[in-house]
Design an enzyme around this catalytic site. Structure first.
Site, mmCIF file in Angstrom:
data_model
loop_
_atom_site.group_PDB
_atom_site.id
_atom_site.type_symbol
_atom_site.label_atom_id
_atom_site.label_comp_id
_atom_site.label_asym_id
_atom_site.label_seq_id
_atom_site.Cartn_x
_atom_site.Cartn_y
_atom_site.Cartn_z
ATOM 1 N N ARG A 90 0.781 -1.122 0.048
ATOM 2 C CA ARG A 90 -0.049 -0.028 0.009
ATOM 3 C C ARG A 90 0.910 1.254 0.069
ATOM 4 O O ARG A 90 0.362 2.135 -0.741
ATOM 5 C CB ARG A 90 -0.925 0.088 1.130
ATOM 6 C CG ARG A 90 -2.047 -0.977 1.105
ATOM 7 C CD ARG A 90 -2.997 -1.223 2.189
ATOM 8 N NE ARG A 90 -4.001 -2.238 1.788
ATOM 9 C CZ ARG A 90 -4.868 -2.746 2.977
ATOM 10 N NH1 ARG A 90 -4.553 -2.396 4.249
ATOM 11 N NH2 ARG A 90 -5.879 -3.821 2.503
ATOM 12 N N TYR B 31 -6.043 -1.531 -6.969
ATOM 13 C CA TYR B 31 -5.525 -2.453 -6.191
ATOM 14 C C TYR B 31 -4.964 -2.309 -5.060
ATOM 15 O O TYR B 31 -4.799 -1.088 -4.725
ATOM 16 C CB TYR B 31 -4.475 -3.287 -7.352
ATOM 17 C CG TYR B 31 -3.309 -2.330 -7.728
ATOM 18 C CD1 TYR B 31 -2.911 -1.089 -7.341
ATOM 19 C CD2 TYR B 31 -2.449 -3.020 -8.661
ATOM 20 C CE1 TYR B 31 -1.747 -0.360 -7.845
ATOM 21 C CE2 TYR B 31 -1.458 -2.464 -9.506
ATOM 22 C CZ TYR B 31 -1.199 -1.142 -8.857
ATOM 23 O OH TYR B 31 0.106 -0.317 -9.512
ATOM 24 N N GLU B 32 -4.473 -3.087 -4.338
ATOM 25 C CA GLU B 32 -4.071 -3.120 -2.863
ATOM 26 C C GLU B 32 -5.431 -2.393 -1.913
ATOM 27 O O GLU B 32 -5.088 -1.922 -1.103
ATOM 28 C CB GLU B 32 -2.877 -2.429 -2.582
ATOM 29 C CG GLU B 32 -1.686 -2.936 -3.355
ATOM 30 C CD GLU B 32 -1.446 -4.629 -3.382
ATOM 31 O OE1 GLU B 32 -1.975 -5.034 -2.173
ATOM 32 O OE2 GLU B 32 -1.212 -4.924 -4.578
ATOM 33 N N GLY B 33 -6.615 -2.735 -2.488
ATOM 34 C CA GLY B 33 -7.903 -1.966 -1.676
ATOM 35 C C GLY B 33 -8.054 -0.854 -2.399
ATOM 36 O O GLY B 33 -7.335 0.137 -2.650
ATOM 37 N N GLN C 289 -10.217 1.470 1.373
ATOM 38 C CA GLN C 289 -9.295 2.233 2.217
ATOM 39 C C GLN C 289 -10.207 3.249 3.064
ATOM 40 O O GLN C 289 -9.535 3.621 4.176
ATOM 41 C CB GLN C 289 -8.355 2.927 1.222
ATOM 42 C CG GLN C 289 -7.334 2.285 0.442
ATOM 43 C CD GLN C 289 -6.642 1.115 1.248
ATOM 44 O OE1 GLN C 289 -6.169 1.427 2.449
ATOM 45 N NE2 GLN C 289 -6.422 -0.021 0.719
#
Length: 607
Positions: free
Chosen positions: A295, A438-440, A445
């Site tokens: 992140r 991506y990565e949330g 988030q």
């Protein structure tokens, strides 16, 4: 577009704003790291990125990766660039010296990652995923696992991935189906399919070490029943040599909007041999080591998008002529004035500059907390961990959203030429669009920030930061030059707490109120966070200007530096005058009833 690393601004943030020397002096492992050494690494990274990676950015986008019967070939020049990247030591910057790393802090590697990523984000994806895999093994692996994998991963001879996502389960990892069945020898047989696996297969390294989430046969349901496994592409023999090919194969690569030179793979695990890492059914906890690193890396992509767009836009705006400035002729020797004289263009350029330089300050500020978490101890490390937890979702979501905005402005500054691929602006838009996903996603988030980090800690994590901002405002409230910035920041800092309390109270009645407010809450948080950092930068810049004013008339060599600090102050003033007011829209949306979101029946959405 040819990228140029903004070394002067990077050094300003690291050494002047964040006082890297005092920061590193607090940790025994980094105490000998001086300014000259830091700058030498940044200069080496800049030289490599500008001469090798930047020229491959557009050619890699045009060529893309090639897939043939489970094999993936990277674009022309990538393999040679990767070899040079490893030879220069960039693959091992912040890895532990015990296993072949250079042992440098995260704050150093983040700066290098910014340079590499802005020059060529697709290339940066390959070593980028390895860093998280390495840290996961460092933190949770057995001594044998560390000895088997880390040295060759740290040198870049082997690479790593994170295998989380499945076709039916994006960010909802609690419903993954990949299975891990125990074997008699203590290993596990891994079966399932993972999608969206960056660098899952490629021709840059001789082995790829997959970090895979899977379920044991007797695992409880949900996220409490997920375990973590090391699954190498090639089995590693007892003597460290490569053995037989494991049962993991790339089924295809995705056809994507952007980052086309980065292989995004569907990975099929068919009875692949895997090795448990960390405790059974605690895989998600171990994976958070990996996910936080990823992140922060994605936040850097948002910063990179803003910087790339700003550099391209600035050059074009200085060269391109169109019409006369409405306030009068600026360049009488030309048939029209350069578009940088038009207020609308200035607004876009300054927005890009404010997001880029403010984003750099946030990433480096965040990375210093990561240093302390890694090498600090006691109360300071605990506080740093809480700050990292709070600021990571803000950095990841806010910087990628503002990076995407800056990238779109890059197209807009170029006008019709921005829509043409040769200039690089439309590629920047395509490449950075994934960063909000991506990565949330931004929405995930936002919920993580508000529900888990802020409300979940009963406001403690937020209070840690708002106290820092309050103290800063108190220290500078009597500085006439900073008056408007400080009063605005102090007001919004208090409002941050008030908003949080109001949302918390509404959430006790209906949790949908929390979900409805989350995205706007994150944007509000992002604008205040960058406002704090811009105010700090202005304080530093004013101090430097005061020092130089005493000798500016006699020392003409100071003029360039004077202009740098003066521009820093003027950009801070722009941020507070033109960008900070955006917070009001987010406050209004937070205060609006969430019921308008939930009132319509599902069937009413379309007729």
């Amino acid at each position: 577009m040819q990228y140029t690393a903004p070394l002067r601004d990077m050094q300003f943030v690291m050494h002047e704003l964040l006082d890297s020397q005092s920061h590193y002096a607090k940790m025994a492992e980094y105490r000998e790291l001086d300014t000259e050494t830091i700058n030498s690494y940044l200069e080496a990274a800049a030289d490599f990125a500008q001469s090798v990676l930047s020229p491959l950015n557009r050619t890699g986008d045009l060529e893309g990766c090639r897939f043939d019967d489970g094999q993936v070939s990277t674009p022309t020049g990538f393999k040679e660039a990767y070899e040079q990247y490893c030879e220069l030591g960039f693959a091992s910057l912040n890895a532990e010296p015990e296993y072949g790393g250079l042992g440098l802090p995260t704050s150093m590697s983040s700066a290098v990652s910014e340079i590499m990523g802005t020059a060529n984000w697709s290339f940066a994806m390959y070593p980028g995923l390895s860093h998280g895999a390495i840290q996961t093994i460092e933190h949770h692996g057995t001594d044998e696992q560390k000895a088997t994998y880390l040295e060759k991963m740290n040198t870049g001879l082997w690479s790593g991935t994170m295998c989380l996502t499945e076709a039916h389960a994006g960010s909802d990892l609690g419903i993954i189906k990949t299975r891990a069945v125990p074997n008699d020898d203590g290993s596990y047989s891994i079966t399932g399919q993972k999608i969206f696996i960056s660098a899952g297969e490629h021709d840059l390294t001789e082995n790829i070490i997959h970090i895979v989430l899977a379920r044991l046969p007797d695992a409880p349901a949900g996220t409490r029943g997920i375990s973590l496994f090391i699954v190498p592409k090639f089995i590693v023999n007892a003597d460290g040599s490569l053995g037989e090919r494991n049962g993991v194969v790339c089924g295809s690569i995705e056809h994507k909007m952007g980052i086309k030179a980065s292989a995004t793979c569907v990975m099929n695990f068919d009875g692949a041999t895997g090795y448990l890492i960390g405790p059974k059914n605690r895989g998600l906890n171990c994976m958070f080591t990996f996910m936080n690193v990823a992140r922060i890396g994605t936040a850097i992509q948002g910063l990179a998008a803003s910087e790339f767009a700003f550099q391209g836009s600035l050059k074009y705006a200085k060269d391109r002529t169109a019409m006369r400035a409405i306030s009068g002729v600026k360049e009488p020797n030309k048939p029209a004035d350069s578009i940088i004289h038009h207020p609308a263009v200035r607004n876009m350029l300054l927005t890009q500059k404010a997001f880029s330089e403010g984003g750099r300050a946030l990433v480096y500020y965040l990375s210093q907390f990561a240093d302390i978490v890694a090498k600090g101890d006691g109360v300071e490390a605990k506080f740093a961990d809480e700050m990292l937890s709070l600021l990571t979702p803000i950095a990841k979501a806010f910087l990628t959203e503002t990076g995407y905005e800056a990238a779109n402005m890059g197209v807009q500054v170029y006008g019709g030429h921005g829509f043409i691929s040769e200039w690089g602006m439309e590629q920047n838009v395509r490449d950075t669009r994934i960063a909000c996903l991506y990565e949330g996603t931004t929405e995930i988030q936002s919920l993580d920030l508000l529900a888990r980090k802020v409300l979940g800690s009963q406001g403690k994590m937020l209070a840690n930061f708002t106290k820092i901002i309050h103290k800063f405002c108190q220290e500078h409230k009597d500085d006439d030059r900073m008056g408007q910035m400080i009063s605005t920041l102090a007001k919004l800092n208090k409002q941050w707490g008030d908003l949080t309390a109001r949302i918390g109270m509404q959430g006790t009645q209906n949790l949908d109120a929390v979900g409805a407010a989350a995205v706007d809450y994150l944007f509000f948080s992002g604008y205040v966070t960058l406002g704090y950092l811009w105010a700090r930068m202005a304080v530093v810049a004013y101090a430097r200007l005061d020092e130089m004013n005493q000798s500016l008339d006699t020392d003409k060599s100071l003029h360039g530096e004077y202009g740098f600090y003066d521009a820093k102050v003027k950009t801070a003033q722009f941020y507070f005058a033109k960008l900070m007011p955006r917070h009001a829209v987010h406050v209004a949306r937070i205060n609006a009833s969430h019921e308008t979101l939930m009132a319509m029946d599902i069937e009413q959405f379309a007729f």
